[in-house]
Design an enzyme around this catalytic site. Sequence first.
Site, PDB file in Angstrom:
ATOM      1  CG  ASP A 247      -2.190   7.193   1.909  1.00 58.29           C
ATOM      2  OD1 ASP A 247      -1.805   8.154   2.553  1.00 58.29           O
ATOM      3  OD2 ASP A 247      -1.439   6.216   1.793  1.00 58.29           O
ATOM      4  CD  GLU A 459      14.311  -0.029   8.137  1.00 54.99           C
ATOM      5  OE1 GLU A 459      13.926  -0.709   7.617  1.00 54.99           O
ATOM      6  OE2 GLU A 459      14.383  -0.199   9.343  1.00 54.99           O
TER       7      GLU A 459
END
Length: 718
Positions: A247, A459
Amino acid sequence: MELVRNEVKNAEFEKRARGLVAQMTLEEKAFQMVHGAPAIERLGIKAYNWWNEALHGVARAGTATVFPQAVSLAATFDEDFLEEVADAISTEGRAKFNAQQKYEDFDIYKGLTFWSPNVNIFRDPRWGRGHETFGEDPYLTSRLGVRFVEGIQGHDENYMKAAACAKHFAVHSGPEDLRHEFNAEAGKQDMYETYLPAFKACVQEAKVEAVMGAYNRTNGEPCCGSKTLLQDVLRKEWGFKGHVVSDCWAIRDFHEGHGVTAGAEESVALAVRNGCDLNCGNLFVYVKDAVEKGMIPEERVDEALVHLFTTRMKLGLFDEKAKTPYDEIPYTAVDSKEMRELNLKAAEKCVVLLKNDNHLLPLDKTKINTIGVIGPNANNRKALIGNYEGTASRYYTISEGIQEYVGDDIRVLVSEGCHLYQEQISNLSQGKDRDSEVKAVCDASDVIVMCLGLDSGLEGEEGDQGNQYASGDKQNLNLPGRQQEILEIAHASGKPVVLVLLSGSALAVGWADEHIPAIVQGWYPGAQGGRAIARVLFGEKNPEGRLPVTFYRTLEELPAFTDYSMKGRTYRYMKQEALYPFGYGLSYTDFVYSDAAVSSDTLGADGIEVKAVVANTGGREGTETVQVYVKADREGTPNAQLKGIQKVTLQPGESREVVIKLPVNAFALYDEQAVNRVGAGKYLVSIGGTQPESRSEKLTGKKVDVLSVTAAEEMVLA
């Protein structure tokens, strides 16, 4: 469609990759292991940026079709359709890539390696990135993940259309603000029953080309340098042949966040030694130093580069133009009429009808003079798209979709109602600055459509611009700001109210469930979302979506956010009654099941078949989502778990027999030592439109057929 790659061709690519790598200097090798790999002109290697995104459309590289967000697509429960969408995404990806290459654009988001899908389990509704996933269930996530990968990578035996990437491996679902230092602790049983199955399916069934590690540690090991995950499970146990990517900037977390290494070189060495091939970031430039200091064997670096260049060769990047079947896809394939039609279909299929008292929906145009469209999501483009999105050439918000649909036949009154999350819209107001407008619109309207919920500013991923709370995670499950207040104002007007929720996760709308006659979950429905929701509200499209997540009543029901044990989480392990259960969704027509049966009441190594006749007894065409669940009928086992899905579209009065095959592993459970076994004894098998549980039965007014099957003896599965 079964995926068959030409192993001879793959071996040829790998041989060519080895020959290429053998000609590189150590410094050149190091720079090829970062996502922005530079050109090596003397070897005929072009620059290539590995970082590209395609979660629900080609992202961050200009105009592309913005499909509904991933969790929205999961609500279709339709694996065939997921592959169709992913195939469309990769078509646009190739079209854009061909144009970018023509004009020598090698920038970020311009490659064919798409870091999608996200097959993490949405185990807690607070997680901000949950809307990137296919929901809370490992079976559903596996089926949709496999078909998404196949759609992205294509079915040509020699070349991949694009390369997919299953992420984030593994045990990753918040909290966002702790991810760079957090240790997710999960027992072997939860690992193998919940957190790993979708990755395994993507690797072994779909032959996903890449796997991305997670930011966090899992059971003490940083995921992007985990021997357990990257070597023992991924390579040895599952036989993964592709490449592993970190990542973004996760390697520096080893020393800056997790504290498991002393500095950059140690972090790089740990990652590379344990199987990370590519660094999203720039820390792998230290590979040269680490090799020279004896911290990494150069043979391991060569292996990583062979993985990477084999991928590029599978994509046809080292062959002459027109060698692959995808090189001639024209730029005009992007945002075409066909793409817009598919996107509208996708948005329609995602909508979940949660409540429809007295058949308020669908609305009848001939009986309405004025419709009020109220709420902060009525005209909010951000509530259409979710995150990791592309740029649509045109967006249809709910108010725009309704206005387009009704034309001049019905007067449409629109009010923002309130700010999405703040106390007021105008900073200079005394507060409640649209309440009078809300009341006026309600008073003048025959029916009111309340457009509430969230958007990707509330979110999402930590660090995304605009996230207002808790680094992208939700602090609670309530409607933010004053949304509940204006909903109550609309209800108090006495007019019929339809609540349309746009969100990427479950909201606790218990008050609405008690007081509002019709509730629709629209998710983040993509650029065509407003048109699709209008067509559903007025009955041109019959809703067919099902919930891929549980809607809880309160946050207090859930374990701590940082607790990665599955006990008490999701429909599979929860003890309390849901507000709206996983797998639930209503229709404008009525489906009746009969003649449910199993092919054998004794379970053998070949599994069984479950069948039932499904009839459309209502007055309009509809699509039913037939769901099969399995429950081991003994103490200490999960609730009934989804193990089979089939979509069936029926005309009024039409019936059809549906047959679903359950392999023996549908009955197996892992124990605490990760041994997968079918225990001797009785199993309950249900077939119907929902889970076989009391809340679903209460909401639908239907009892699901439950059959029993017996395993005469224990079977241990490989």
